[in-house]
Scaffold this motif. Structure first.
Motif, PDB file in Angstrom:
ATOM      1  N   UNK A  75       0.815  -1.229   0.000  1.00 31.28           N
ATOM      2  CA  UNK A  75       0.000   0.000   0.000  1.00 31.28           C
ATOM      3  C   UNK A  75       0.843   1.271   0.000  1.00 31.28           C
ATOM      4  N   UNK A  76       2.061   1.213   0.628  1.00 30.92           N
ATOM      5  CA  UNK A  76       2.852   2.443   0.656  1.00 30.92           C
ATOM      6  C   UNK A  76       3.575   2.703  -0.646  1.00 30.92           C
ATOM      7  N   UNK A  77       3.777   1.658  -1.453  1.00 29.55           N
ATOM      8  CA  UNK A  77       4.635   1.800  -2.624  1.00 29.55           C
ATOM      9  C   UNK A  77       3.900   1.290  -3.839  1.00 29.55           C
ATOM     10  N   UNK A  78       3.011   2.094  -4.416  1.00 33.37           N
ATOM     11  CA  UNK A  78       2.176   1.583  -5.508  1.00 33.37           C
ATOM     12  C   UNK A  78       2.957   1.284  -6.778  1.00 33.37           C
ATOM     13  N   UNK A  79       4.225   1.708  -6.846  1.00 34.05           N
ATOM     14  CA  UNK A  79       4.958   1.443  -8.081  1.00 34.05           C
ATOM     15  C   UNK A  79       5.651   0.099  -8.059  1.00 34.05           C
ATOM     16  N   UNK A  80       5.910  -0.446  -6.902  1.00 38.01           N
ATOM     17  CA  UNK A  80       6.703  -1.666  -6.841  1.00 38.01           C
ATOM     18  C   UNK A  80       5.839  -2.903  -6.679  1.00 38.01           C
ATOM     19  N   UNK A  81       6.402  -4.032  -7.058  1.00 40.58           N
ATOM     20  CA  UNK A  81       5.704  -5.312  -6.928  1.00 40.58           C
ATOM     21  C   UNK A  81       6.213  -5.981  -5.666  1.00 40.58           C
TER      22      UNK A  81
END
Lengths: 105, 188
Positions: B144-150
């Motif tokens: 949730x904090x890092x929408x760019x990473x998988x």
């Protein structure tokens, strides 16, 4: 090359002749045959071992390494220039999938 | 509205894909593998019993025969309950989440639910698996904090590995629903 000649001399000349020359404290002749056998068996096992190591270090299907890696995470976007070829970059897998599979034939 | 199509799995066995549309934003896709065949069951049973009879002929110990019967029964039960997956289904509910169900031959069902906030995308990935390169569908989860990473990759349809044509159908169905969450207004 000199080691090979020395090795052959040691392996073939009978012990008594070597003793008469004064060279008494050399390893038993058993090793002249055992060491090459050890080497060849190690080479054969090395094939199997390498295969096994490769299989073990392949990323499993549920790891993120199949999708991205450290370089791709940290790359920076270059600014888009008109009429220039876009810069080389890692395209995220969602975009690639959309390009491949979504257009209707 | 349900439709069923036949495909092949990666190893060549025939599988069927059943697609049901419950509503505009809810779809269920189920992949069924072949049921347990009588000929493979009887082949395995006869092999085990012949081996046990051979051991009995060698050792004259009748416990071998009863042990073989027990092993066959218990092995069959364990196989049906823990190994043989009959159907794997994917229920995509737009704006709520994705539910993955595997039903075993003995009737056991195991489900995993992933809420939509964690789902980044559903993609077809290709990876090396046991000296083969296979295509497989997977859900990419995001932090949730890092929408760019998988943050995690959840592979789907692991036991009935469908081939690319079946995967493309499932992919298109899922993408139709996942696209709706971009056009829908953000509520949080």
């Amino acid at each position: 090359f000199y080691c090979a000649v020395l090795y052959l001399i040691w392996a073939y000349i009978p012990e008594t002749w070597l003793f008469s020359l004064g060279l008494t404290y050399w390893p038993q002749k058993y090793w002249a045959v055992a060491l090459p056998v050890y080497l060849l068996v190690a080479v054969g096992i090395g094939y199997i071992l390498l295969f096994g190591i490769n299989m073990m270090s392949t990323a499993p299907l549920n790891s993120t390494h199949t999708v991205t890696d450290n370089f791709a995470k940290k790359q920076r976007q270059k600014k888009f220039q008109e009429e220039a070829i876009p810069a080389l970059r890692d395209i995220p897998i969602s975009e690639v999938n959309r390009m491949f599979f979504l257009p209707e034939k | 509205m349900a439709e069923e199509r036949r495909f092949r799995s990666a190893s060549g066995v025939p599988i069927t894909l059943r697609r049901r549309q419950h509503s505009a934003s809810c779809r269920e896709l189920a992949v069924r593998g072949p049921r347990l065949q009588l000929r493979s069951l009887s082949a395995a049973t006869s092999a085990v019993w012949l081996a046990a009879y051979g051991l009995f002929a060698l050792s004259e110990n009748s416990m071998v025969l009863s042990a073989a019967i027990f092993i066959t029964l218990i092995g069959l039960i364990i196989y049906l309950h823990f190994v043989k997956i009959d159907q794997e289904s994917l229920l995509v509910i737009g704006s709520l989440g994705i539910q993955v169900t595997s039903s075993y031959a003995s009737g056991k069902e195991s489900t995993v639910f992933i809420e939509m906030g964690q789902v980044k995308d559903v993609v077809i990935n290709e990876a090396i698996h046991m000296q083969k390169v296979i295509y497989y569908l997977c859900i990419l989860l995001q932090d949730p904090e890092d929408p760019q990473g998988v943050s995690e990759v959840v592979p789907l349809f692991q036991s009935s590995k469908p081939r690319l044509d079946c995967l493309i159908e499932v992919y298109k169905s899922c993408q139709e629903i996942l696209e709706q969450r971009k056009t829908a207004p953000q509520s949080n």
